[in-house]
Motif scaffolding. Structure first.
Motif, PDB file in Angstrom:
ATOM      1  N   LEU A   1       0.807  -1.123   0.007  1.00 41.15           N
ATOM      2  CA  LEU A   1       0.050  -0.040  -0.094  1.00 41.15           C
ATOM      3  C   LEU A   1       0.981   1.283   0.053  1.00 41.15           C
ATOM      4  O   LEU A   1       0.613   2.427  -0.546  1.00 41.15           O
ATOM      5  CB  LEU A   1      -0.791   0.063   1.362  1.00 41.15           C
TER       6      LEU A   1
ATOM      7  N   GLN B   1      -0.969   4.486  -1.646  1.00 39.50           N
ATOM      8  CA  GLN B   1      -1.882   4.799  -0.860  1.00 39.50           C
ATOM      9  C   GLN B   1      -1.774   4.986   0.687  1.00 39.50           C
ATOM     10  O   GLN B   1      -1.820   3.936   1.381  1.00 39.50           O
ATOM     11  CB  GLN B   1      -2.592   3.395  -1.155  1.00 39.50           C
TER      12      GLN B   1
ATOM     13  N   ALA C   1      -3.262   6.973   3.028  1.00 40.86           N
ATOM     14  CA  ALA C   1      -4.051   6.938   3.942  1.00 40.86           C
ATOM     15  C   ALA C   1      -4.767   5.345   4.102  1.00 40.86           C
ATOM     16  O   ALA C   1      -4.712   4.956   5.550  1.00 40.86           O
ATOM     17  CB  ALA C   1      -5.442   7.633   3.530  1.00 40.86           C
ATOM     18  N   LYS C   2      -4.587   4.646   3.424  1.00 41.23           N
ATOM     19  CA  LYS C   2      -5.085   3.325   3.554  1.00 41.23           C
ATOM     20  C   LYS C   2      -4.183   2.570   4.333  1.00 41.23           C
ATOM     21  O   LYS C   2      -4.393   1.674   5.376  1.00 41.23           O
ATOM     22  CB  LYS C   2      -5.386   2.670   2.199  1.00 41.23           C
TER      23      LYS C   2
ATOM     24  N   HIS D   1      -2.116   3.747   6.614  1.00 45.04           N
ATOM     25  CA  HIS D   1      -2.027   4.114   7.852  1.00 45.04           C
ATOM     26  C   HIS D   1      -3.138   3.561   8.567  1.00 45.04           C
ATOM     27  O   HIS D   1      -2.879   3.174   9.707  1.00 45.04           O
ATOM     28  CB  HIS D   1      -2.234   5.817   7.983  1.00 45.04           C
ATOM     29  N   ALA D   2      -4.384   3.488   8.025  1.00 46.54           N
ATOM     30  CA  ALA D   2      -5.417   3.073   8.746  1.00 46.54           C
ATOM     31  C   ALA D   2      -5.222   1.382   8.910  1.00 46.54           C
ATOM     32  O   ALA D   2      -5.573   1.019  10.134  1.00 46.54           O
ATOM     33  CB  ALA D   2      -6.853   3.241   7.773  1.00 46.54           C
ATOM     34  N   GLU D   3      -4.769   0.708   8.019  1.00 47.96           N
ATOM     35  CA  GLU D   3      -4.485  -0.695   8.190  1.00 47.96           C
ATOM     36  C   GLU D   3      -3.536  -0.912   9.055  1.00 47.96           C
ATOM     37  O   GLU D   3      -3.841  -1.929   9.718  1.00 47.96           O
ATOM     38  CB  GLU D   3      -4.113  -1.341   6.716  1.00 47.96           C
TER      39      GLU D   3
ATOM     40  N   GLU E   1      -6.223  11.737  10.562  1.00 48.03           N
ATOM     41  CA  GLU E   1      -6.198  10.567  11.486  1.00 48.03           C
ATOM     42  C   GLU E   1      -7.127  11.387  12.605  1.00 48.03           C
ATOM     43  O   GLU E   1      -6.670  12.131  13.443  1.00 48.03           O
ATOM     44  CB  GLU E   1      -5.114  10.286  11.965  1.00 48.03           C
TER      45      GLU E   1
ATOM     46  N   GLU F   1      -9.840   9.183  10.088  1.00 49.37           N
ATOM     47  CA  GLU F   1     -10.442   9.753   8.642  1.00 49.37           C
ATOM     48  C   GLU F   1     -11.596  10.520   8.773  1.00 49.37           C
ATOM     49  O   GLU F   1     -12.670  10.066   9.653  1.00 49.37           O
ATOM     50  CB  GLU F   1     -10.638   8.551   7.728  1.00 49.37           C
TER      51      GLU F   1
END
Length: 395
Positions: free
Chosen positions: A7, A12, A14-15, A17-19, A320, A322
């Motif tokens: 990612l 990617q 943002a993705k 970071h979230a994962e 963060e 989101e």
């Protein structure tokens, strides 16, 4: 390459970071998640938080990842020799470590060792061929070194490899525009919008470029001459700034805007150009861009453009958690609509913001207002409104 690194390599952020946060919530000592989150924290310039993550990683024992991250911190602190030593330390044990070659190349650039930097970045691409960021930076440095054909070809490879990697479209478009190939630059942005429909930065660049295309060379020369003749004319300077943005001349635009500001001659248009420059930086200086748009709103109490653009920026800014900027985006876009209730752009952007906050009914109301305006069927805003109306009907 693990899924989180994939990612990251694909841009990617943002993705990724979230994962990574999800993984650490269940596995606080997960090395892969700690590494990726530390990298992302460094990209945001949050050094104390990054150092805390690295310390958690180091507590599990020495590793090349920790050395690389420490080198990255040194680089951000301007300790180039310390950073370079760290990258070389990793390469001594892992000669094919792509990130170490990349970091070494970036340090060499800052030391004006261009040829050595190009060699290091080329090795990074060779060792990590799937990493779009490595290839992207190689292309940029090739262009900066005057290796135009190589640089353009490398950026095209990035797009072919990762069609969703937005910075490559902007850099390639700016590179072509700076060489007076505005039609080629326009085609690149249009290609980008096929891969990333309705992306605000691509749309904004395409708008500026389309304006410049009305008269390619003479418009820029005329604007430059007029600005030189009228150094204290905000309109003349703003016109030149817009054409310079189309050519990707961000440092020059920023200098122009700051000069006018120091003279007390800043305007909404100049502040908007300044904000564009801040967002184009690596990494984007979002806080400064927001401040510039806010200043633009204050300079033009009845103007809608700075408010509209600020709303768009808040919608696309990573956060963060989101969606953190959504409430403020709504407020700003409502102000833009209040200032210009018949302008389709803020109406559409407000509808997009409402849809993202789950307020579908209110979003439909705004879309109806856009479609009620006397816009031609070919108008981009109208077409976007139609697409949003269709999407909302399915929600």
């Amino acid at each position: 390459m693990n899924p989180l690194e994939k990612l990251l390599a694909a841009g990617q952020l943002a993705k990724a970071h979230a994962e990574a946060k999800k993984v650490l919530a269940h596995q606080p000592a997960n090395r892969e998640a700690l590494v990726v989150l530390a990298k992302l924290t460094l990209l945001e310039g949050k050094l104390p938080q990054a150092e805390e993550l690295i310390a958690r990683l180091e507590a599990q024992g020495p590793s090349g990842d920790a050395v690389l991250l420490r080198a990255n911190i040194a680089a951000q602190k301007g300790q180039l020799d310390v950073a370079l030593k760290g990258y070389q330390q990793v390469l001594a044990k892992e000669p094919q470590r792509a990130e170490a070659h990349f970091g070494r190349g970036m340090m060499l650039i800052k030391q004006d060792k261009t040829e050595q930097a190009l060699e290091a970045l080329a090795k990074a691409v060779q060792s990590g061929p799937d990493n779009a960021v490595f290839r992207y930076r190689l292309g940029q440095v090739q262009l900066e070194a005057g290796k135009d054909e190589e640089g353009l070809a490398t950026l095209r490879q990035v797009i072919a490899q990762q069609p969703g990697f937005m910075p490559a479209y902007l850099s390639l478009s700016h590179a072509l525009a700076s060489r007076d190939d505005l039609l080629g630059a326009k085609r690149v942005l249009e290609q980008g919008l096929k891969a990333l429909p309705r992306h605000p930065r691509l749309l904004a660049s395409l708008t500026v470029l389309s304006m410049a295309l009305r008269d390619v060379n003479s418009s820029y020369k005329a604007a430059s001459a007029l600005a030189a003749q009228r150094p204290k004319d905000p309109d003349a300077q703003a016109n030149l700034a817009q054409l310079m943005l189309a050519r990707g001349q961000f440092p020059q635009v920023l200098h122009l805007c700051r000069t006018m500001d120091s003279l007390g001659l800043a305007t909404e248009s100049l502040k908007m150009a300044e904000a564009t420059c801040y967002e184009a930086q690596e990494p984007p200086a979002y806080d400064k861009a927001v401040e510039a748009y806010e200043a633009g709103m204050g300079l033009a109490p009845d103007g809608w453009r700075a408010a509209n653009n600020l709303g768009q920026l808040l919608l696309r800014m990573p956060s963060e958690p989101e969606g953190q900027h959504l409430p403020r985006a709504l407020t700003v876009l409502e102000e833009a609509v209040r200032r210009a209730p018949q302008r389709p752009e803020p109406l559409l952007n407000l509808a997009l913001a409402l849809s993202r906050t789950g307020q579908e009914a209110k979003a439909r109301e705004q879309v109806k207002k856009v479609l009620a305006l006397p816009l031609p069927e070919t108008d981009e805003v109208r077409q976007e409104a139609v697409r949003l109306e269709q999407a909302l009907a399915k929600a």
